[in-house]
Design a protein around this motif. Structure first.
Motif, PDB file in Angstrom:
ATOM      1  N   SER A  45      -6.729  -1.134   2.179  1.00 45.63           N
ATOM      2  CA  SER A  45      -5.290  -1.363   2.256  1.00 45.63           C
ATOM      3  C   SER A  45      -5.009  -2.753   1.710  1.00 45.63           C
ATOM      4  N   TYR A  46      -3.928  -2.878   0.969  1.00 45.61           N
ATOM      5  CA  TYR A  46      -3.597  -4.189   0.406  1.00 45.61           C
ATOM      6  C   TYR A  46      -2.091  -4.299   0.199  1.00 45.61           C
ATOM      7  N   ALA A  47      -1.628  -5.512   0.065  1.00 46.81           N
ATOM      8  CA  ALA A  47      -0.215  -5.767  -0.190  1.00 46.81           C
ATOM      9  C   ALA A  47      -0.015  -5.974  -1.682  1.00 46.81           C
ATOM     10  N   ASP A  48       0.838  -5.158  -2.287  1.00 45.32           N
ATOM     11  CA  ASP A  48       1.183  -5.300  -3.698  1.00 45.32           C
ATOM     12  C   ASP A  48       2.495  -6.075  -3.766  1.00 45.32           C
ATOM     13  N   GLU A  49       2.387  -7.371  -3.964  1.00 44.51           N
ATOM     14  CA  GLU A  49       3.576  -8.231  -3.936  1.00 44.51           C
ATOM     15  C   GLU A  49       4.540  -7.890  -5.065  1.00 44.51           C
ATOM     16  N   ALA A  50       4.018  -7.497  -6.217  1.00 45.40           N
ATOM     17  CA  ALA A  50       4.888  -7.172  -7.351  1.00 45.40           C
ATOM     18  C   ALA A  50       5.744  -5.950  -7.052  1.00 45.40           C
ATOM     19  N   ARG A  51       5.161  -4.952  -6.409  1.00 42.71           N
ATOM     20  CA  ARG A  51       5.898  -3.746  -6.047  1.00 42.71           C
ATOM     21  C   ARG A  51       6.718  -3.923  -4.777  1.00 42.71           C
ATOM     22  N   GLY A  52       6.332  -4.916  -3.952  1.00 45.66           N
ATOM     23  CA  GLY A  52       6.987  -5.086  -2.663  1.00 45.66           C
ATOM     24  C   GLY A  52       6.581  -3.998  -1.691  1.00 45.66           C
ATOM     25  N   GLU A  53       5.298  -3.585  -1.754  1.00 41.94           N
ATOM     26  CA  GLU A  53       4.831  -2.484  -0.928  1.00 41.94           C
ATOM     27  C   GLU A  53       3.403  -2.724  -0.446  1.00 41.94           C
ATOM     28  N   TYR A  54       3.080  -2.160   0.706  1.00 42.11           N
ATOM     29  CA  TYR A  54       1.695  -2.046   1.124  1.00 42.11           C
ATOM     30  C   TYR A  54       1.146  -0.758   0.513  1.00 42.11           C
ATOM     31  N   THR A 107      -8.190  10.254  -5.709  1.00 50.62           N
ATOM     32  CA  THR A 107      -7.594   9.133  -4.987  1.00 50.62           C
ATOM     33  C   THR A 107      -6.431   9.615  -4.139  1.00 50.62           C
ATOM     34  N   THR A 108      -6.353   9.134  -2.909  1.00 50.96           N
ATOM     35  CA  THR A 108      -5.127   9.289  -2.125  1.00 50.96           C
ATOM     36  C   THR A 108      -4.460   7.920  -2.081  1.00 50.96           C
ATOM     37  N   ARG A 109      -3.153   7.920  -2.181  1.00 51.65           N
ATOM     38  CA  ARG A 109      -2.440   6.638  -2.234  1.00 51.65           C
ATOM     39  C   ARG A 109      -1.117   6.769  -1.500  1.00 51.65           C
ATOM     40  N   THR A 110      -0.908   5.925  -0.495  1.00 55.19           N
ATOM     41  CA  THR A 110       0.342   5.899   0.253  1.00 55.19           C
ATOM     42  C   THR A 110       1.018   4.554   0.025  1.00 55.19           C
ATOM     43  N   TYR A 111       2.291   4.600  -0.361  1.00 56.28           N
ATOM     44  CA  TYR A 111       3.069   3.377  -0.585  1.00 56.28           C
ATOM     45  C   TYR A 111       4.008   3.159   0.597  1.00 56.28           C
ATOM     46  N   ARG A 112       3.949   1.957   1.172  1.00 53.96           N
ATOM     47  CA  ARG A 112       4.814   1.621   2.304  1.00 53.96           C
ATOM     48  C   ARG A 112       5.617   0.372   1.978  1.00 53.96           C
ATOM     49  N   PRO A 113       6.894   0.532   1.591  1.00 54.99           N
ATOM     50  CA  PRO A 113       7.718  -0.641   1.276  1.00 54.99           C
ATOM     51  C   PRO A 113       7.715  -1.637   2.433  1.00 54.99           C
ATOM     52  N   PHE A 114       7.669  -2.914   2.107  1.00 57.26           N
ATOM     53  CA  PHE A 114       7.599  -3.950   3.133  1.00 57.26           C
ATOM     54  C   PHE A 114       8.673  -3.753   4.209  1.00 57.26           C
ATOM     55  N   ALA A 139      10.243  -1.110   5.222  1.00 60.31           N
ATOM     56  CA  ALA A 139      10.215   0.121   6.016  1.00 60.31           C
ATOM     57  C   ALA A 139       8.811   0.478   6.473  1.00 60.31           C
ATOM     58  N   ALA A 140       7.882  -0.467   6.393  1.00 54.03           N
ATOM     59  CA  ALA A 140       6.466  -0.163   6.644  1.00 54.03           C
ATOM     60  C   ALA A 140       6.225   0.402   8.033  1.00 54.03           C
ATOM     61  N   LYS A 141       6.952  -0.079   9.039  1.00 51.55           N
ATOM     62  CA  LYS A 141       6.659   0.365  10.398  1.00 51.55           C
ATOM     63  C   LYS A 141       7.103   1.801  10.664  1.00 51.55           C
ATOM     64  N   TYR A 142       7.891   2.378   9.752  1.00 52.40           N
ATOM     65  CA  TYR A 142       8.340   3.761   9.936  1.00 52.40           C
ATOM     66  C   TYR A 142       7.523   4.759   9.120  1.00 52.40           C
ATOM     67  N   ILE A 143       6.561   4.267   8.353  1.00 48.56           N
ATOM     68  CA  ILE A 143       5.753   5.132   7.497  1.00 48.56           C
ATOM     69  C   ILE A 143       4.311   5.096   7.983  1.00 48.56           C
ATOM     70  N   ARG A 144       3.716   6.265   8.063  1.00 51.00           N
ATOM     71  CA  ARG A 144       2.353   6.349   8.584  1.00 51.00           C
ATOM     72  C   ARG A 144       1.397   5.523   7.740  1.00 51.00           C
ATOM     73  N   GLU A 145       0.623   4.687   8.414  1.00 49.99           N
ATOM     74  CA  GLU A 145      -0.382   3.852   7.757  1.00 49.99           C
ATOM     75  C   GLU A 145      -1.701   4.613   7.694  1.00 49.99           C
ATOM     76  N   ASP A 146      -2.209   4.842   6.494  1.00 44.70           N
ATOM     77  CA  ASP A 146      -3.481   5.543   6.365  1.00 44.70           C
ATOM     78  C   ASP A 146      -4.629   4.661   6.838  1.00 44.70           C
ATOM     79  N   ASP A 147      -5.768   5.287   7.064  1.00 48.30           N
ATOM     80  CA  ASP A 147      -6.925   4.549   7.573  1.00 48.30           C
ATOM     81  C   ASP A 147      -8.193   5.193   7.037  1.00 48.30           C
ATOM     82  N   SER A 148      -9.317   4.553   7.321  1.00 50.09           N
ATOM     83  CA  SER A 148     -10.603   5.135   6.953  1.00 50.09           C
ATOM     84  C   SER A 148     -10.789   6.467   7.667  1.00 50.09           C
ATOM     85  N   VAL A 149     -11.370   7.433   6.965  1.00 46.85           N
ATOM     86  CA  VAL A 149     -11.655   8.752   7.530  1.00 46.85           C
ATOM     87  C   VAL A 149     -13.143   9.009   7.356  1.00 46.85           C
TER      88      VAL A 149
END
Length: 478
Positions: A282-291, A307-314, A316-326
């Protein structure tokens, strides 16, 4: 119904939700814990801030897609009350067998009727919906607006090229950023993001040479994107029946948001299949303004790495499910593949999980590429394409890991060597962990690598992400 703590962790939106759910369970906040007679529904009551408790339930009628319900007003879903209920079940708390409450049973009945209607529709019953019709007039207007936006973006690029990167002071950069925001009005969000990615390094505190090298790379990518986007959208403006590009990432890079049904209609469904996650970050993409939550998975049938990729805008991040290691094998029901090259993006809606077995690891290790020269050739061919992912991931078989001073390399069965090094893109060192590995993992195993073209050194760099043995997966980054 196999409910474990790891399974519940995976349902939570973020780490805060996990903590809150666990706290409710630890504080015994559930005066009522019940399970239906068939074991398909768990439900209960949780103490809240008001007089009435919150009524929460989890319906496992379809284990691949459980239904969560709660009477609380939380915008996070599943909420902490549902998570607490599941943690209590996973912890072995006592759940009394009880009839399903009438209001919950009514909701279940309605859901079953909707599902039956969907199945009838899929089977071609009388309720079959008419095929979606394309509004050609609207499509032509949209293409015209997109072309207008591309023209504006091209003017901005020409201005930067004529002025020179070194002449861009904070005032001119701010003006360009304000103009880039206007691109959002022309249905080309992907191009708008590419423009932000070009301007972002010019404001960073990285070294001058590194800053300009990265900006030049982004400017080349944007130039090619604008050129190919203009050609593609020009055809669509002339002929609205022009098909979508299903071979490359061009549509997505312009800004098309692929729908799962749309991908299935275009033959990009993988069918039921098993996947095992080989690496996650997981990382913060400052240019996109998203996690960004990014996972790399091997599809067990074909050996392809997706690849699976979930974008979480800064914002609204707390309302979007945060992916994790599986760590389990995910048995996905009809996942879809996005257009792309080596590590195409995939998505699925329904899945169940099982524990991985030695045979899974042995299968994955056997899927690894055996030749370093062939692997390097494949990677270079992708990196040469301006619109392809510049950091492909590949699983490579090695016979040994060599170390000389602080330098590492892997060797294939033909004696070819590939140097290992940490890459700028990841900003997370892993190569230095190799001497700490079990000696048995250093020979005759498979290594998941992310590649990058090191512009300063003028060579290809490869950073280890994971090692796959016949019995386990060792993650160097998670």
């Amino acid at each position: 119904m196999n409910v474990t703590e790891a399974y519940v962790d995976g349902l939570a939106l973020n780490a805060g939700a996990i903590k809150n759910g666990r706290d409710l369970m630890k504080k015994n906040s559930f005066p009522l814990l019940c399970v239906s007679e068939d074991g398909a529904v768990i439900f209960g009551e949780c103490k809240g801030s008001g007089k009435e408790p919150y009524r929460c339930s989890v319906d496992f009628a379809n284990p691949a897609s459980p239904v969560f319900r709660c009477s609380c007003p939380s915008r996070q879903f599943p909420c902490k009350h549902i998570l607490g209920l599941l943690y209590a079940y996973a912890d072995g708390r006592t759940f009394q067998t009880a009839p399903i409450p009438p209001d919950l049973q009514e909701k279940r009945d309605k859901a079953e009727k909707r599902e039956e209607k969907k199945k009838e529709t899929a089977a071609g019953g009388s309720g079959s919906p008419a095929k979606r019709k394309t509004n050609k007039s609207a499509l032509v207007k949209k293409a015209a607006a997109q072309l207008e936006g591309i023209e504006i973006a091209e003017k901005l690029i020409r201005h930067i090229a004529h002025s020179g990167l070194g002449s861009l002071d904070p005032k001119s950069l701010q003006l360009l950023e304000d103009q880039a925001k206007e691109l959002g009005n022309y249905y080309i969000p992907g191009i708008q993001i590419a423009m932000k990615e070009l301007l972002f390094p010019l404001r960073s505190d990285m070294g001058k040479e590194e800053r300009y090298s990265l900006a030049m790379e982004k400017m080349l990518t944007l130039h090619v994107l604008l050129k190919r986007g203009r050609e593609h959208l020009g055809k669509r403006a002339e002929n609205p029946d022009t098909p979508l590009d299903l071979e490359t990432t061009l549509e997505e890079r312009i800004g098309h948001a692929w729908q799962m049904a749309e991908l299935r209609e275009n033959g990009l469904s993988l069918g039921e299949t098993g996947l095992l996650q080989l690496a996650f970050r997981s990382y913060a993409d400052e240019a996109r303004g998203e996690y960004v939550d990014e996972g790399y998975w091997m599809e067990l049938k074909s050996g392809s790495i997706y690849t699976t990729r979930t974008y979480r805008p800064f914002r609204a991040a707390k309302y979007i499910r945060e992916d994790d290691s599986v760590y389990e094998v995910v048995l996905a029901s009809d996942p879809v593949r996005y257009p792309g090259d080596m590590n195409a993006r995939i998505r699925w809606e329904e899945a169940v999980a099982r524990q991985p077995q030695d045979s899974d690891y042995e299968l994955i290790r056997g899927r690894a590429k055996a030749s370093i020269p062939e692997a390097v050739k494949q990677v270079k061919n992708q990196i040469k394409n301006p619109l392809s992912d510049k950091h492909p991931v590949l699983l490579l078989r090695y016979t040994a890991i060599l170390q000389q001073n602080d330098q590492f390399a892997i060797v294939d069965e033909a004696g070819n060597r590939l140097a290992l090094a940490d890459i700028r893109h990841l900003a997370h060192p892993t190569t230095g962990l190799l001497p700490m590995l079990n000696e048995g993992w250093l020979k005759d195993q498979a290594m998941l690598l992310m590649f990058e073209h090191d512009m300063e050194q003028g060579r290809l760099a490869a950073q280890p992400l994971s090692i796959v043995t016949g019995q386990s997966l060792i993650r160097l980054m998670y």
